[in-house]
Design a protein around this motif. Structure first.
Motif: not given
Length: 514
Positions: A42-50, A63-66, A79-83, A95-101
């Motif tokens: 679930f993505y709300t904003d950069d600091d509020n994901c889980f 687990r909460n992510y940011y 990077y989505f990093l777990p709290q 952590a999840f990592c994605m590359a983008y242009s």
């Protein structure tokens, strides 16, 4: 007992994510390929994901992510990093990592990283595994059985998802019915607004310093995101859309003036003006809004600058039903300009299939008035990065959050602008200047005057407030009321969380005594 505690923890997460805007599904493996996990992200904003994940034994965790951003070897990485968590019963959350242009396109691979992303000198290949998928979920395409993989029927988030799914299903049926009626009657699909029989056209006028050496990459991203988001909104609503882009070699004062002069607006239309570039102010300026710096070569004169307020006044004089005026630029002394910093704005890139059309209509079709925001107060820089200007990306994020079917609240332009302002302040709260001092958080100057918002007359900063000395007492009262509103909004969830924590502690003690 474990289920009870997990449910209480999930309620805490739910309080913080009742405005989740976008939903993703993910499938990944542990390092030894012994365990498979499926999850809803679930993505709300950069600091509020889980992340809600489940294994083959139907055990589930949350687990909460940011978000974090990194630029390396000319590439952009998200990077989505777990709290952090103290629980020993949970699996290792990667952590999840994605590359983008620059144009917002993500590489097809997503990586799960099972190590501290910033705690080591380099990422080790043996600690990385490619995930099967990390993709957006269209609620309308998933059935109840799908979500029962992750939730029990009595859980609050499951009920929220089902409510949103039902809303989208009804919405699709209504749209199909309207399309059939439109085809049968050969009527104009634009002609549906409740207050007028006039068709609606959205006009986007976008001015961008895309060839600037210091911020060109960020500005180019802004152009792509703004075009994608507002054209997408017009398409979802079925209204006409016209855009004028002044960028590249056309980035000149005379071209802006011509475009504004030629802007032909109907009484039921929406005008969106966006400026992304450098901004400044002269020492004797009293207007709290900046001037546009309309040159690439540094030659500042009367032909290479113009007041944003002058353009604002000319556009609002066209008397469109709704005018949205956004200027993402510095408001600092002439000759002092912003540079890119590191952050991320993931939400603006999502397709967001889960839009509630009724909420979108409430914002763009049923609303009237003006929304104005500039990225920084007098004397401040406006920060940006490779993913765009902080203010613009935050506003686009919050438009999506407000119009999402997963949002259980009524949409509001005041909420959009205020939440975006808070997000900008939070993003810039720990920036260090060249002297090694912590900078003041960036303050968005905003003014919202719309018909349907109950607090539209209580914007934090209103146009030309520097000049309005006679209104100082009134403004002070409004700010005090806003402070109390913010305090109450913070206290209520905090009290609920405290009560839940106390209950959890008591349950744990009771279990220990047994």
């Amino acid at each position: 007992m474990r289920k009870t505690i997990l449910t209480l923890v999930a309620m805490i997460i739910y309080i913080a994510t009742t405005m989740a805007q976008t939903l993703y599904e993910v499938k990944y493996y542990d390092l030894d390929d012994r365990q498979t996990y499926k999850g809803l992200f679930f993505y709300t904003d950069d600091d509020n994901c889980f992340l809600r994940c489940v294994n083959k034994k139907n055990q589930y965790w949350e687990r909460n992510y940011y978000c974090q951003y990194e630029k390396m070897d000319g590439a952009n990485y998200l990077y989505f990093l777990p709290q952090p968590s103290e629980s020993k019963d949970e699996p290792i959350f990667p952590a999840f990592c994605m590359a983008y242009s620059t144009d917002g396109e993500f590489e097809p691979q997503t990586w799960a990283i099972f190590q501290d992303v910033y705690g080591e000198d380099e990422l080790l290949d043996e600690n990385m595994k490619e995930v099967d998928y990390f993709r957006e979920v269209n609620l309308a395409e998933k059935d109840k059985k799908y979500f029962l993989q992750f939730y029990d029927e009595d859980e609050t988030m499951f009920k929220t998802i089902m409510r949103a799914k039902q809303q989208l299903s009804e919405q699709d049926n209504d749209n199909n019915s309207n399309d059939n009626n439109s085809n049968n009657n050969n009527s104009n699909n634009n002609d549906y607004t409740p207050d007028s029989n006039a068709p609606v056209t959205m006009h986007l006028l976008l001015v961008a310093a895309t060839k600037d050496e210091s911020i060109g990459e960020s500005v180019t991203t802004d152009v792509n995101l703004v075009k994608k988001n507002f054209s997408g909104i017009a398409k979802k609503l079925g209204i006409a859309y016209k855009e004028t882009i002044i960028a590249g070699d056309d980035f000149e004062k005379s071209n802006i003036q011509k475009a504004v002069s030629r802007l032909s607006v109907g009484s039921n239309d929406v005008v969106v003006f966006v400026y992304s570039g450098h901004g400044f102010r002269f020492d004797d300026d009293t207007d709290e809004h900046p001037r546009m710096y309309l040159t690439y070569d540094g030659d500042l004169n009367e032909n290479t600058e113009i007041s944003t307020t002058e353009i604002y006044n000319e556009i609002t004089a066209k008397k469109a039903r709704l005018t949205i005026f956004l200027t993402d630029c510095c408001n600092s002394k002439a000759g002092v300009q912003r540079a890119e910093v590191e952050s991320v704005a993931f939400g603006t890139r999502a397709a967001n299939n889960n839009v509630d059309i009724n909420k979108l209509r409430a914002l763009f079709v049923e609303e009237s008035g003006t929304i104005r925001a500039t990225a920084a107060k007098p004397g401040q820089y406006a920060r940006c990065d490779a993913s765009g200007g902080f203010m613009l990306t935050s506003i686009l994020n919050n438009i999506k959050a407000q119009s999402s079917a997963l949002n259980d609240k009524q949409p509001s332009w005041n909420t959009i602008v205020e939440n975006a302002s808070k997000a900008v302040a939070k993003k810039t709260s720990n920036l260090i200047d060249e002297a090694g001092n912590t900078e003041q958080p960036q303050v968005v100057v905003r003014s919202v005057h719309v018909k349907n918002s109950p607090s539209s007359q209580r914007a934090s900063l209103t146009d030309n407030s520097i000049d309005k000395s006679n209104d100082s007492n009134s403004n002070s009262t409004d700010e005090e009321e806003d402070d109390w509103s913010v305090l109450l909004c913070l206290l209520v969830p905090a009290l609920v969380i405290i009560v839940l924590i106390v209950v959890i502690i008591k349950l744990l003690n009771k279990r220990k005594n047994k």
